[in-house]
Design an enzyme around this catalytic site. Structure first.
Site, mmCIF file in Angstrom:
data_model
loop_
_atom_site.group_PDB
_atom_site.id
_atom_site.type_symbol
_atom_site.label_atom_id
_atom_site.label_comp_id
_atom_site.label_asym_id
_atom_site.label_seq_id
_atom_site.Cartn_x
_atom_site.Cartn_y
_atom_site.Cartn_z
ATOM 1 C CB THR A 1 -5.434 2.257 17.498
ATOM 2 O OG1 THR A 1 -4.950 1.905 18.785
ATOM 3 C CG2 THR A 1 -4.670 3.498 17.057
ATOM 4 C CB ILE B 1 -1.029 0.030 1.153
ATOM 5 C CG1 ILE B 1 -0.340 0.170 2.509
ATOM 6 C CG2 ILE B 1 -1.962 -1.165 1.114
ATOM 7 C CD1 ILE B 1 -1.256 0.752 3.570
ATOM 8 C CE1 TYR C 1 -0.696 0.858 15.101
ATOM 9 C CE2 TYR C 1 -1.669 1.384 17.221
ATOM 10 C CZ TYR C 1 -1.737 0.744 15.998
ATOM 11 O OH TYR C 1 -2.849 -0.009 15.688
ATOM 12 C CD1 TRP D 1 -4.727 -3.411 23.369
ATOM 13 C CD2 TRP D 1 -5.432 -4.131 25.367
ATOM 14 N NE1 TRP D 1 -3.963 -2.793 24.338
ATOM 15 C CE2 TRP D 1 -4.378 -3.212 25.564
ATOM 16 C CE3 TRP D 1 -6.040 -4.717 26.475
ATOM 17 C CZ2 TRP D 1 -3.924 -2.872 26.837
ATOM 18 C CZ3 TRP D 1 -5.585 -4.365 27.749
ATOM 19 C CH2 TRP D 1 -4.539 -3.466 27.924
HETATM 20 N N1 LIG Z 1 -4.821 -6.083 16.339
HETATM 21 C C1 LIG Z 1 -5.120 -5.106 17.190
HETATM 22 O O1 LIG Z 1 -5.079 -5.297 18.406
HETATM 23 C C2 LIG Z 1 -5.543 -3.761 16.674
HETATM 24 C C3 LIG Z 1 -5.981 -2.797 17.606
HETATM 25 C C4 LIG Z 1 -6.366 -1.551 17.137
HETATM 26 C C5 LIG Z 1 -6.318 -1.268 15.788
HETATM 27 N N2 LIG Z 1 -5.867 -2.200 14.913
HETATM 28 C C6 LIG Z 1 -5.806 -1.856 13.500
HETATM 29 O O2 LIG Z 1 -6.489 -2.827 12.740
HETATM 30 C C7 LIG Z 1 -5.874 -2.956 11.458
HETATM 31 C C8 LIG Z 1 -5.555 -4.411 11.157
HETATM 32 O O3 LIG Z 1 -4.781 -4.932 12.234
HETATM 33 P P1 LIG Z 1 -4.420 -6.500 12.345
HETATM 34 O O4 LIG Z 1 -4.214 -6.781 13.784
HETATM 35 O O5 LIG Z 1 -5.362 -7.326 11.561
HETATM 36 O O6 LIG Z 1 -2.990 -6.508 11.652
HETATM 37 P P2 LIG Z 1 -1.997 -7.749 11.372
HETATM 38 O O7 LIG Z 1 -2.606 -9.030 11.828
HETATM 39 O O8 LIG Z 1 -0.671 -7.368 11.945
HETATM 40 O O9 LIG Z 1 -1.911 -7.766 9.798
HETATM 41 C C9 LIG Z 1 -1.405 -6.690 9.097
HETATM 42 C C10 LIG Z 1 -1.122 -7.129 7.705
HETATM 43 O O10 LIG Z 1 -0.634 -5.978 6.971
HETATM 44 C C11 LIG Z 1 0.354 -6.452 6.080
HETATM 45 N N3 LIG Z 1 1.209 -5.341 5.663
HETATM 46 C C12 LIG Z 1 2.250 -4.772 6.323
HETATM 47 N N4 LIG Z 1 2.789 -3.800 5.575
HETATM 48 C C13 LIG Z 1 2.064 -3.731 4.439
HETATM 49 C C14 LIG Z 1 2.148 -2.933 3.271
HETATM 50 N N5 LIG Z 1 3.090 -1.979 3.135
HETATM 51 N N6 LIG Z 1 1.251 -3.134 2.276
HETATM 52 C C15 LIG Z 1 0.314 -4.101 2.387
HETATM 53 N N7 LIG Z 1 0.183 -4.905 3.459
HETATM 54 C C16 LIG Z 1 1.071 -4.724 4.476
HETATM 55 C C17 LIG Z 1 1.091 -7.527 6.854
HETATM 56 O O11 LIG Z 1 1.738 -8.392 5.948
HETATM 57 P P3 LIG Z 1 3.243 -8.897 6.251
HETATM 58 O O12 LIG Z 1 3.216 -9.462 7.626
HETATM 59 O O13 LIG Z 1 3.480 -9.903 5.167
HETATM 60 O O14 LIG Z 1 4.129 -7.678 6.134
HETATM 61 C C18 LIG Z 1 -0.053 -8.218 7.608
HETATM 62 O O15 LIG Z 1 -0.577 -9.323 6.885
HETATM 63 C C19 LIG Z 1 -4.660 -2.018 11.485
HETATM 64 O O16 LIG Z 1 -5.020 -0.776 10.934
HETATM 65 C C20 LIG Z 1 -4.388 -1.841 12.964
HETATM 66 O O17 LIG Z 1 -3.725 -0.629 13.226
HETATM 67 C C21 LIG Z 1 -5.488 -3.452 15.321
#
Ligand SMILES: NC(=O)c1ccc[n+]([C@@H]2O[C@H](COP(=O)([O-])OP(=O)(O)OC[C@H]3O[C@@H](n4cnc5c(N)ncnc54)[C@H](OP(=O)(O)O)[C@@H]3O)[C@@H](O)[C@H]2O)c1
Length: 288
Positions: free
Chosen positions: A99, A36, A125, A150
């Protein structure tokens, strides 16, 4: 609808892909399919595909943002801006995740933050996520910003998702006891997004399970649901302070959230975190 999901191999992206696929034409894009941060690739790919909805789930971890603020900005501000522009240019909608870390969490015991509360992030972040919110809001008028907190569930090796396995195996865990927030079961998050989408009320939502806890309270509750005895749990769950973790990024201390937008839409309140955790453990094990 034709839906494109970026960062689709991650926790939220993979669950959204599975959920949306039953009733929509979904194109899940892993990092290797579309980076992205490559604005030209984003524009040309999306102009060709012309989706009705883009859901951006790409992210890097909190401590990696602190180590590399430039990359953090590229992924959480510039990348989302290109995606939101691309969505707007084909008249589509955009979903962007943010977040609880946009808040500073300084006031322990305070009322839950709503979208009307002033954001004041304490780490890189949180800062880039907040800047990303403005970028996508400005770029695409049909944007849902989903602040969550979380998140846990099947498919990601994080403390919240896997602590039950450690406890069942009798392995001790170190759990931070002096940060509190809402946890969010990914299944509940995805289901709430399914309810929000058709209502087309664009804005900022706080989508979390009700009630706050610390990581140590979460671990203890998981152990109780799994019928571990209190004495055993006290041995296994070693309560530590945030300062002891020496993580690069400071964490906000107390960031409960509440969703005024969902209340205004008359949606049922999200269930309590203990009930969501019980459900997760029932799915993940046969003996919870
Ligand atoms: N999980 C939480 O607790 C939490 C809490 C609050 C908000 N959020 C938000 O929710 C959203 C999704 O979180 P998630 O926990 O599902 O994340 P995740 O499990 O860490 O997955 C993120 C994905 O993004 C990919 N990625 C990284 N850099 C990228 C790039 N430049 N272009 C395209 N893809 C890329 C990663 O692929 P690779 O690993 O192959 O690089 C990974 O598959 C994010 O916006 C996060 O900030 C999450």
């Amino acid at each position: 609808m034709k839906i494109i999901i970026t960062g689709a191999a991650g926790l939220i992206g993979s669950h959204l892909t599975q959920s949306f696929s039953s009733s929509h034409d979904v194109l899940p894009l892993k990092h290797s399919d579309l980076d992205i941060t490559d604005s030209q690739a984003v524009a040309s790919f999306l102009n060709q595909e012309r989706p009705d909805l883009i859901v951006n789930c790409a992210t890097i971890e909190v401590d990696d943002c602190e180590r590399d603020p430039e990359l953090a900005r590229a992924i959480h501000v510039e990348g989302p801006r290109s995606l939101a522009r691309a969505a707007a240019s084909v008249g589509g909608e955009f979903i962007h995740f943010s977040t609880n870390y946009v808040f500073d969490g300084r006031e322990e015991g305070r009322a839950p933050y709503t979208f009307q509360d002033k954001a004041h992030p304490v780490n890189v972040y949180g800062k880039v996520k907040l800047a990303g919110e403005s970028a996508v809001r400005d770029a695409c008028p049909h944007t849902f910003i989903i602040r969550t907190s979380w998140v846990y569930g099947r498919g990601k090796k994080t403390f919240l998702s896997t602590v039950y396995q450690e406890l069942l195996a009798g392995r001790p865990v170190r759990a931070v006891a002096d940060n509190w927030a809402n946890t969010t079961y990914v299944v509940d998050l995805v289901s709430r997004i399914g309810e929000l989408l058709p209502r087309k009320r664009y804005g900022t939502y706080h989508v979390v399970n009700q009630g706050v806890c610390s990581y140590s309270e979460f671990a203890l509750e998981a152990g109780r649901i799994l019928h571990l005895e209190d004495a055993r749990l006290t041995e296994l769950v070693q309560q530590i302070e945030e300062a002891e973790t020496k993580r690069p990024a400071p964490r906000p201390r107390y960031t409960p959230m509440q969703c005024l937008m969902s209340d205004q839409l008359g949606l049922t309140p999200m269930r309590h975190w203990r009930s969501a955790l019980k459900d997760y453990l029932m799915q993940a094990t046969d003996n919870a």
